[in-house]
Design an enzyme around this catalytic site. Structure first.
Site, PDB file in Angstrom:
ATOM      1  N   ASP A   1       2.179  -6.391  -0.922  1.00  0.00           N
ATOM      2  CA  ASP A   1       1.463  -5.163  -0.580  1.00  0.00           C
ATOM      3  C   ASP A   1       0.001  -5.445  -0.242  1.00  0.00           C
ATOM      4  O   ASP A   1      -0.574  -4.822   0.653  1.00  0.00           O
ATOM      5  CB  ASP A   1       1.548  -4.162  -1.750  1.00  0.00           C
ATOM      6  CG  ASP A   1       2.994  -3.811  -2.083  1.00  0.00           C
ATOM      7  OD1 ASP A   1       3.644  -3.174  -1.250  1.00  0.00           O
ATOM      8  OD2 ASP A   1       3.470  -4.203  -3.162  1.00  0.00           O
TER       9      ASP A   1
ATOM     10  N   GLU B   1      -1.704   1.331   7.746  1.00  0.00           N
ATOM     11  CA  GLU B   1      -0.532   1.197   8.616  1.00  0.00           C
ATOM     12  C   GLU B   1       0.049   2.572   8.904  1.00  0.00           C
ATOM     13  O   GLU B   1       0.182   3.402   8.013  1.00  0.00           O
ATOM     14  CB  GLU B   1       0.523   0.303   7.928  1.00  0.00           C
ATOM     15  CG  GLU B   1       1.662  -0.090   8.860  1.00  0.00           C
ATOM     16  CD  GLU B   1       2.621  -1.083   8.209  1.00  0.00           C
ATOM     17  OE1 GLU B   1       2.153  -2.103   7.690  1.00  0.00           O
ATOM     18  OE2 GLU B   1       3.840  -0.824   8.236  1.00  0.00           O
TER      19      GLU B   1
ATOM     20  N   ASP C   1      -2.305  -0.301   2.103  1.00  0.00           N
ATOM     21  CA  ASP C   1      -0.870  -0.131   2.316  1.00  0.00           C
ATOM     22  C   ASP C   1      -0.358   0.821   1.225  1.00  0.00           C
ATOM     23  O   ASP C   1      -0.031   0.381   0.128  1.00  0.00           O
ATOM     24  CB  ASP C   1      -0.163  -1.493   2.217  1.00  0.00           C
ATOM     25  CG  ASP C   1       1.338  -1.374   2.413  1.00  0.00           C
ATOM     26  OD1 ASP C   1       1.778  -0.450   3.106  1.00  0.00           O
ATOM     27  OD2 ASP C   1       2.072  -2.218   1.855  1.00  0.00           O
TER      28      ASP C   1
END
Lengths: 182, 182
Positions: free
Chosen positions: B139, B67, B7
């Site tokens: 995170d 992502e 991430d």
């Protein structure tokens, strides 16, 4: 003092190297790094990083100048530009280099004497001030222009001259004024 | 098969590593890379790259899941995110890794069974599905969730099952439907 200018982009990243000696500029090298268009983004960024590392190894710059991003574009294009820029800045940071950033208007003002000069005027003035045989490609010219701007401002600083943006003129559109530092 | 989820962020980049063996998921490691806040951007990105290279060396993943960026933020924040993302993707590309991208809704659907699950629900479900003693930081949880999503979709693909987004439902807001591939 050897200065590397970089114009980062996801499809083409221009670079330009010059020396400043006794107030004179001397062209060393310039070029454009172009990752293979069809490759996936991580591979293209890796190619860009590798090319830039080769430039650093070949030319060993003392300082780096990069154009500031003018963030009025779409979020999509800001993301795309940011990705190329991030890959480039990480390499420069790992090499322990300080990166000076200059706005596009400042660079054009430095090189062409006009903050709203068009791309061809920048290419022409870069060619003239570095006494190049040929006009450099667009991305390389922008990179050389950033390096010239950094060299120029370093020279002014050495002379005890500062520069500030005169926001009073023409509704803050900005022109650069050089004055002696107090 | 060892999967690394990432991430990316300029202040904090989460990572999570897991193994998929015989359809079972096994947690290997997770953490958050936090460059020193006061440092200049090139140095922070270089620290991020160095940390990620250490993760790759320590865990040697076979695949990476990240992502997808949801680009509706401001150009400024898209640029900032893009810079961290570009530094990360360049490292992954240099390591020859294929990077799979998943939308935030897809990841939430995979992990929490609900494409609009909030952060705490994702953290809770990541903890549960990997049988962790503690809830991972935000995170890191997002990174593990991306890795879980990749593992899950790999398992479905191995079973000959495909997934498609059913755009007809609820005005195209999108939910994921699993069906056998023809």
């Amino acid at each position: 003092m050897r200065i590397l200018g970089i114009d980062p982009g996801s499809n083409a990243t221009g670079y330009g190297v010059l020396d400043r000696e006794d107030g004179q500029l001397r062209h060393v090298a310039h070029g454009v790094l172009r990752p293979r268009p069809g490759a996936a983004l991580p591979q293209r960024l890796a190619t860009l990083v590798q090319g830039l590392e080769e430039v650093l190894t070949a030319h060993r710059p003392d300082a780096v100048a990069v154009e500031q991003v003018f963030v009025s574009a779409s979020p999509r294009s800001a993301l795309v530009l940011g990705q190329a820029r991030g890959a480039v800045l990480a390499v420069l940071g790992a090499a322990g280099l300080h990166v000076a950033e200059y706005g596009a208007r400042t660079i054009k003002q430095c090189v062409a004497g006009d903050g709203s000069a068009d791309k061809r005027a920048v290419q022409r003035m870069v060619r003239r001030s570095l006494e190049l045989d040929r006009t450099p490609a667009n991305d390389a010219a922008d990179a050389l222009a950033a390096a010239i701007c950094h060299a120029h401002r370093g020279r002014l600083a050495a002379l005890g001259v500062g520069a500030y943006r005169d926001r009073r003129r023409r509704g803050g559109s900005g022109s650069w004024v050089v004055r002696r530092a107090r």
